[in-house]
Design an enzyme around this catalytic site. Sequence first.
Site, PDB file in Angstrom:
ATOM      1  CD1 TRP A 142      -2.603  -1.768  -9.650  1.00  0.00           C
ATOM      2  CD2 TRP A 142      -2.700  -1.207  -7.495  1.00  0.00           C
ATOM      3  NE1 TRP A 142      -1.411  -2.120  -9.059  1.00  0.00           N
ATOM      4  CE2 TRP A 142      -1.445  -1.788  -7.742  1.00  0.00           C
ATOM      5  CE3 TRP A 142      -2.999  -0.776  -6.194  1.00  0.00           C
ATOM      6  CZ2 TRP A 142      -0.476  -1.954  -6.750  1.00  0.00           C
ATOM      7  CZ3 TRP A 142      -2.039  -0.946  -5.198  1.00  0.00           C
ATOM      8  CH2 TRP A 142      -0.797  -1.516  -5.478  1.00  0.00           C
ATOM      9  CG  ASP A 146      -5.101   4.426 -10.210  1.00  0.00           C
ATOM     10  OD1 ASP A 146      -4.084   5.094 -10.467  1.00  0.00           O
ATOM     11  OD2 ASP A 146      -5.091   3.415  -9.483  1.00  0.00           O
ATOM     12  CE  LYS A 183       2.909   2.888 -10.358  1.00  0.00           C
ATOM     13  NZ  LYS A 183       3.653   1.801  -9.754  1.00  0.00           N
TER      14      LYS A 183
HETATM   15  N1  PMP Z   1      -2.817   2.319  -8.750  1.00  0.00           N
HETATM   16  C1  PMP Z   1      -1.969   1.789  -9.643  1.00  0.00           C
HETATM   17  C2  PMP Z   1      -2.419   1.618 -11.063  1.00  0.00           C
HETATM   18  C3  PMP Z   1      -0.696   1.386  -9.228  1.00  0.00           C
HETATM   19  O1  PMP Z   1       0.157   0.844 -10.111  1.00  0.00           O
HETATM   20  C4  PMP Z   1      -0.305   1.573  -7.889  1.00  0.00           C
HETATM   21  C5  PMP Z   1       1.071   1.205  -7.373  1.00  0.00           C
HETATM   22  N2  PMP Z   1       1.812   0.351  -8.076  1.00  0.00           N
HETATM   23  C6  PMP Z   1      -1.239   2.112  -7.002  1.00  0.00           C
HETATM   24  C7  PMP Z   1      -2.470   2.502  -7.466  1.00  0.00           C
HETATM   25  C8  PMP Z   1      -0.895   2.318  -5.554  1.00  0.00           C
HETATM   26  O2  PMP Z   1      -0.059   3.402  -5.475  1.00  0.00           O
HETATM   27  P1  PMP Z   1       0.654   3.878  -4.131  1.00  0.00           P
HETATM   28  O3  PMP Z   1       1.666   2.859  -3.803  1.00  0.00           O
HETATM   29  O4  PMP Z   1       1.223   5.200  -4.554  1.00  0.00           O
HETATM   30  O5  PMP Z   1      -0.386   4.006  -3.087  1.00  0.00           O
END
Ligand code: PMP
Length: 360
Positions: free
Chosen positions: A102, A172, A196
């Site tokens: 991420w 994030d 989550k």
């Molecule tokens: N950042 C983190 C730490 C994540 O765990 C996730 C999704 N698992 C995301 C970003 C991406 O999120 P989204 O699917 O809501 O775009």
Amino acid sequence: MYRVYNFSAGPSMLPESVLMKAQADMLSYNGAGMSVMEMSHRSKNYDDIIKGAEQTLRDIMDIPDNYKVLFLQGGASSQFAMVPLNLFRNSRRADFINTGTWSKKAIAEASRYGQANVVASSEDTTFNRIPDFDPKSFDAEADYFHITTNNTIAGTRFTSLPETGSVPLVADMSSNILSEVYDVNKFGLIYAGAQKNMGPAGVTVVIIREDLIGSSLDFTPTMFKYSTHADKGSMFNTPPTYGIYICKMVFEWIKENGGIPAIQKNNEEKAKILYDYLDGSSMFKGTVAKKDRSLMNVPFVSGDQDLDAKFLKEAAAVGLIQLKGHRSVGGMRASIYNAMPVEGVTALVKFMKQFEVDNK
Ligand code: PMP
């Protein structure tokens, strides 16, 4: 009714009491004769919902008055672009700690609009730790400094925050928001997808210090400017109405259960049960440096792919589901977000112990 313990990394479990309230409200919310899904976002009933969601989030996170709370769409993934589009305003440089998949996505998007510098990375050990970082290597002129507080795939988390001085710290927090106490004052901006610890997929929460709003790059699309949403109380366009309504009830559930300090204590207890077992097991082992272990996502392996497959199949058969690890790590991963009860973790550990005996 058949309910499983769902260890998915997200979307994931929601508190049962919230689902039951949603069920009770389904056909007619607050005497309106319609569900929240069918309701105008400009109605009085809905206004109370979105304002209530914001106020309850402010209460539980103790969000200072000089921060805006935005309910957006597009997932945390949109924030990878929205953050640089709005925060690149002077040097057009940002610092990053690269702690996995991420972070890398946030770095890649920022690189499209300016310079993204990686000041520390744990890529050399497949992200199984939080790398050491030295404030002396940070860029004092950077427009922002980005971290991923909890790494959903690798199963690591920051246990102390980098000292970035006057450079706004951007986090994030998708996979650990509301799971432990954070001082919002330490951040310029926090963002998180809801799916989550907050509610259903489709809502993205952004908490942003007011002075960071209003100087986006000139080609930024209207919908990608924080000012657009901040000026209109997240009502510039139709917000994800039903998702926000569920989030509101999840925030209330946290408040009713002693707030984030109590939730954190519960999370620490759940994680300890699982890590203690893993540390003593001769079949399974955790993949992460002990000091950096996540409270939310617990990856573990047996070292034998056939055994992993057998484990996953047998676990699912007894209602312990979604335990397959991310393909980049392999093995298993148990995601134990706020709504996972301690009973779910003890049921998992009990099952693992028996599996270990049966497969010696
Ligand atoms: N950042 C983190 C730490 C994540 O765990 C996730 C999704 N698992 C995301 C970003 C991406 O999120 P989204 O699917 O809501 O775009």
